[in-house]
Write an enzyme that holds these catalytic residues in place. Structure first.
Site, mmCIF file in Angstrom:
data_model
loop_
_atom_site.group_PDB
_atom_site.id
_atom_site.type_symbol
_atom_site.label_atom_id
_atom_site.label_comp_id
_atom_site.label_asym_id
_atom_site.label_seq_id
_atom_site.Cartn_x
_atom_site.Cartn_y
_atom_site.Cartn_z
ATOM 1 N N TYR A 1 -2.279 0.091 10.890
ATOM 2 C CA TYR A 1 -2.328 -0.412 9.518
ATOM 3 C C TYR A 1 -1.064 -0.040 8.761
ATOM 4 C CZ TYR A 1 -3.847 -0.980 4.672
ATOM 5 O OH TYR A 1 -3.929 -1.351 3.357
ATOM 6 N N SER B 1 0.844 -1.186 0.000
ATOM 7 C CA SER B 1 0.000 0.000 0.000
ATOM 8 C C SER B 1 0.877 1.233 0.000
ATOM 9 C CB SER B 1 -0.902 0.008 1.245
ATOM 10 O OG SER B 1 -1.589 1.232 1.378
#
Length: 236
Positions: A146, A133
């Protein structure tokens, strides 16, 4: 067909979102598929075996990889896509959600690669794609846990490149920005009616980027691909 025709891929988190889009893109190019997820992957694909698999359990991952290899005779590609997220103030994030992100996003990645590596080495030329990501490349607000798991994924795959290159295994981090999927719904980030979804990238955009990385000539490797929508803020 393409240079991918006849190859065998193992895809985690394959039932929806990016994983499902990757499965369809690979199938369209003649790839045989082991599709692993906690829920049922798309039954409409040819040359595939659907496998119920929770990547948090190494025994389930080993069994899923073994089933794929037994069905198709080997393994050429791993797309480690399974992931979960939770957003909001770190101090208020439930411990269960912190543990889940670590278990799925980090340990699940470890289990997937460990199970696949003997079979990838046997091919002499193979690929590991980690769906990381943009969050794994920079710190972002309200995403501390995260982001930490995605930093771990990026660092892990970069290190694997050093270890595996001489075995003919290419390792690539694919790092998209926001993608319009069900990912994050009800976890402090997204709601189905939020207008921002309209401007985000689509799962097919990520899938095509993965196809691009996989189809590069074998004499070079792509270590990282980072991309985001035209409307998404740049964070440096």
């Amino acid at each position: 067909m393409t240079v991918l025709a006849g190859k065998v891929a193992f895809v985690t988190g394959a039932s929806s979102g990016i994983g499902a889009a990757v499965a369809h893109a690979l199938a369209a190019r003649g790839v045989k598929l082991g599709l692993a997820s906690r829920s049922a992957p798309d039954p409409g694909l040819a040359d595939r075996v659907n496998i119920s698999c929770d990547v948090r359990d190494p025994a389930q991952v080993e069994a899923a990889v073994a089933e794929t290899v037994a069905r198709f005779g080997g393994l050429d590609i791993v797309v480690a896509n399974a992931g979960v997220g939770s957003w909001g103030d770190f101090e208020q994030t439930p411990l269960a959600e912190l543990d889940e992100m670590v278990d799925v996003n980090i340990r699940g990645l470890f289990h997937t690669v460990r199970a696949a590596l003997p079979h990838l080495r046997a091919r002499g030329a193979a690929d590991i794609i980690t769906v990381a990501s943009e969050a794994g490349r920079r710190g972002l607000p309200d995403e501390a846990a995260y982001v930490a798991t995605k930093f771990a994924a990026v660092g892990f795959t970069r290190s694997l490149d050093h270890e595996l290159r001489e075995s003919g295994i290419r390792c690539c981090n694919v790092c998209p920005g926001g993608v319009a999927t069900e990912f994050g719904m009800g976890r402090g980030l997204r709601t189905p009616d939020m207008p921002e979804l309209d401007d985000m990238m689509r799962p097919e955009d990520v899938a095509e980027t993965i196809i691009f990385a996989l189809t590069r000539p074998r004499h070079y490797r792509m270590l990282e691909v980072a991309f985001r929508s035209m409307t998404e803020q740049s964070w440096g």
